[in-house]
Design a protein around this motif. Sequence first.
Motif, short mmCIF file in Angstrom:
data_model
loop_
_atom_site.label_atom_id
_atom_site.label_comp_id
_atom_site.label_asym_id
_atom_site.label_seq_id
_atom_site.Cartn_x
_atom_site.Cartn_y
_atom_site.Cartn_z
N SER A 1 0.83 -1.21 0.00
CA SER A 1 0.00 0.00 0.00
C SER A 1 0.86 1.25 0.00
CB SER A 1 -0.93 0.00 1.22
OG SER A 1 -0.22 -0.29 2.42
N VAL A 2 2.16 1.09 0.28
CA VAL A 2 3.12 2.20 0.23
C VAL A 2 3.98 2.11 -1.02
CG1 VAL A 2 5.12 3.26 1.35
CG2 VAL A 2 3.18 2.47 2.74
N THR A 3 4.53 0.93 -1.29
CA THR A 3 5.52 0.81 -2.37
C THR A 3 4.91 0.80 -3.76
OG1 THR A 3 5.49 -1.61 -2.19
CG2 THR A 3 7.12 -0.42 -0.87
N THR A 4 3.59 0.57 -3.89
CA THR A 4 2.97 0.57 -5.22
C THR A 4 2.48 1.94 -5.65
OG1 THR A 4 0.83 -0.06 -4.24
CG2 THR A 4 2.23 -1.85 -5.04
N ILE A 5 2.66 2.95 -4.82
CA ILE A 5 2.25 4.30 -5.20
C ILE A 5 3.10 4.77 -6.38
CG2 ILE A 5 2.13 6.72 -4.47
CD1 ILE A 5 1.59 5.75 -1.65
N GLU A 6 2.43 5.14 -7.47
CA GLU A 6 3.14 5.60 -8.65
C GLU A 6 3.55 7.06 -8.49
OE1 GLU A 6 0.76 4.90 -12.07
OE2 GLU A 6 0.61 2.74 -11.73
N LYS B 1 0.13 12.45 -5.24
CA LYS B 1 -1.27 12.22 -5.61
C LYS B 1 -1.86 11.16 -4.68
CE LYS B 1 -0.89 13.26 -10.56
NZ LYS B 1 -1.06 12.69 -11.93
N SER B 2 -3.09 11.35 -4.26
CA SER B 2 -3.77 10.34 -3.45
C SER B 2 -3.91 9.05 -4.27
CB SER B 2 -5.14 10.83 -3.01
OG SER B 2 -5.01 11.96 -2.17
N SER B 3 -3.86 7.92 -3.60
CA SER B 3 -3.85 6.64 -4.32
C SER B 3 -4.54 5.57 -3.51
CB SER B 3 -2.42 6.21 -4.64
OG SER B 3 -1.69 6.03 -3.44
N THR B 4 -4.96 4.51 -4.21
CA THR B 4 -5.64 3.39 -3.56
C THR B 4 -4.95 2.07 -3.90
OG1 THR B 4 -7.79 4.47 -3.46
CG2 THR B 4 -7.80 2.07 -3.48
N TYR B 5 -4.80 1.24 -2.90
CA TYR B 5 -4.27 -0.11 -3.09
C TYR B 5 -5.31 -1.12 -2.62
CZ TYR B 5 -1.83 -4.47 -2.31
OH TYR B 5 -1.49 -5.80 -2.33
N SER B 6 -5.47 -2.21 -3.37
CA SER B 6 -6.40 -3.27 -2.99
C SER B 6 -5.67 -4.61 -3.00
CB SER B 6 -7.58 -3.32 -3.96
OG SER B 6 -8.46 -4.38 -3.63
N LEU C 1 -4.66 -15.74 8.31
CA LEU C 1 -5.26 -14.42 8.09
C LEU C 1 -5.15 -13.97 6.64
CD1 LEU C 1 -4.25 -12.41 11.29
CD2 LEU C 1 -6.55 -13.08 10.58
N HIS C 2 -4.09 -14.36 5.98
CA HIS C 2 -3.96 -14.02 4.56
C HIS C 2 -5.02 -14.72 3.73
CE1 HIS C 2 -1.86 -12.73 0.91
NE2 HIS C 2 -2.09 -13.95 0.44
N GLU C 3 -5.36 -15.92 4.10
CA GLU C 3 -6.37 -16.69 3.37
C GLU C 3 -7.78 -16.20 3.67
OE1 GLU C 3 -5.65 -19.27 1.19
OE2 GLU C 3 -3.61 -18.52 1.47
N GLN C 4 -7.96 -15.49 4.79
CA GLN C 4 -9.29 -15.12 5.26
C GLN C 4 -9.64 -13.64 5.11
OE1 GLN C 4 -11.71 -17.05 6.36
NE2 GLN C 4 -10.66 -19.01 6.62
N VAL C 5 -8.64 -12.76 5.17
CA VAL C 5 -8.90 -11.32 5.26
C VAL C 5 -8.41 -10.57 4.02
CG1 VAL C 5 -8.46 -9.21 6.58
CG2 VAL C 5 -8.76 -11.39 7.79
N GLY C 6 -9.32 -9.82 3.42
CA GLY C 6 -8.95 -8.91 2.34
C GLY C 6 -8.94 -7.48 2.86
N TRP C 7 -8.25 -6.61 2.17
CA TRP C 7 -8.16 -5.23 2.65
C TRP C 7 -7.83 -4.27 1.51
CZ3 TRP C 7 -3.28 -2.67 2.55
CH2 TRP C 7 -2.19 -3.47 2.24
N ALA C 8 -8.09 -3.01 1.76
CA ALA C 8 -7.76 -1.97 0.80
C ALA C 8 -7.54 -0.67 1.56
CB ALA C 8 -8.86 -1.81 -0.25
N THR C 9 -6.71 0.20 1.00
CA THR C 9 -6.47 1.50 1.63
C THR C 9 -6.49 2.60 0.57
OG1 THR C 9 -4.06 1.25 1.38
CG2 THR C 9 -5.03 0.60 3.50
#
Length: 360
Positions: free
Chosen positions: A49-54, A60-65, A142-150
């Motif tokens: 969610s930090v390193t994929t910011i272009e 610029k505001s950005s979203t990661y999923s 938790l990786h198999e069960q929980v999805g997230w986005a910021t």
Amino acid sequence: MTRSRSVSEDPLSDIENIDPEQQEKDQPIPKKRKIEEDTNGSTSTFPLSVTTIENPLQFKSSTYSSPIPQAILDDKESSVVLGVDEAGRGPVLGAMVYGVAYALENFSNSLQKKYGFADSKTLKEERRQELFDLIENNNEELHEQVGWATTTLTARDISSGMLKGSGKVYNLNEQAHDTTIDLIKLVISQGVNLTKVYVDTVGPPQTYQTKLSKIFPGIDITVAKKADSIYPIVSTASIVAKVTRDQNLKWYNENVIILNNHKLGSGYPSDPNTSKWLNSNVDKVFGWCYGFIRFSWQTAKDSLIKHDGVNVIYEQQCMKKEKGYNDVGNFFNGTSPNSSQKVIPSFIDKSYYNSDIVNL
């Protein structure tokens, strides 16, 4: 699906074209988080969610999923619950991050009972990072069960909205509401069977709940104060948002040359390290790095005044005048724009041009 997008994009624009079976096949193998090596040889781990910011220096505001969890892909008909929370609403320095976390409803109680998810403010930094690592680790439950986005709302965009001069000011509550709505839409657009949403409130809970219920009529919406300490799925979103916010601040401090790995503190005005940095790095013309400081905060405004910052009158401020711009002709007839009285020499009377008076 892992993606990075602008906040202004509509995540539902392609919802009718989604093929759930193809989507499952297209699920990418999650990338490992980026590890940076410090000058002293130690390493720092930053989330996607930090390193994929272009183009991070454009601020610029950005979203990661994250990818959709395998447990949800394997059980598409079961109810999924989602929580929403934020981190970094009050700091003068750095981004505000909105986070969502979602999981099968029959697993959500395990978040607190088995793993101890709680309001991120009640957990030590080390524990927050540990929980976040469990979500990101491909080999963990938790990786198999929980999805997230910021969504990372940069200081530049926050202040740009709040300092608008023409039209309605885009205040922080409205920015928060719109970001929450976009994140919920993003999860729905990925084909997740979202049935319940829990939100830590911004503004009056009932008003906000009514607003969200109208936008998402098929979903049971609950908006509450202290939701991050009541609902485990909101606690999880709280962890996601807080870790992303903290790591975003750290990444900029370690990687942006204008910051040079200073002691920035938490970014809150009450933090001595933040206050010291803010007041020790004022440029009289530019203030600070434009995308990293919330210029709309009174703390920043006071610091500029205290350190003899150059006074600036923005175009927007001129447009805010009660009657707008005045007629330039008023300067040549000796009449004040707000008065019928002659005010010479503040205004130049055009008859002077036909006289012998030279002291105009």
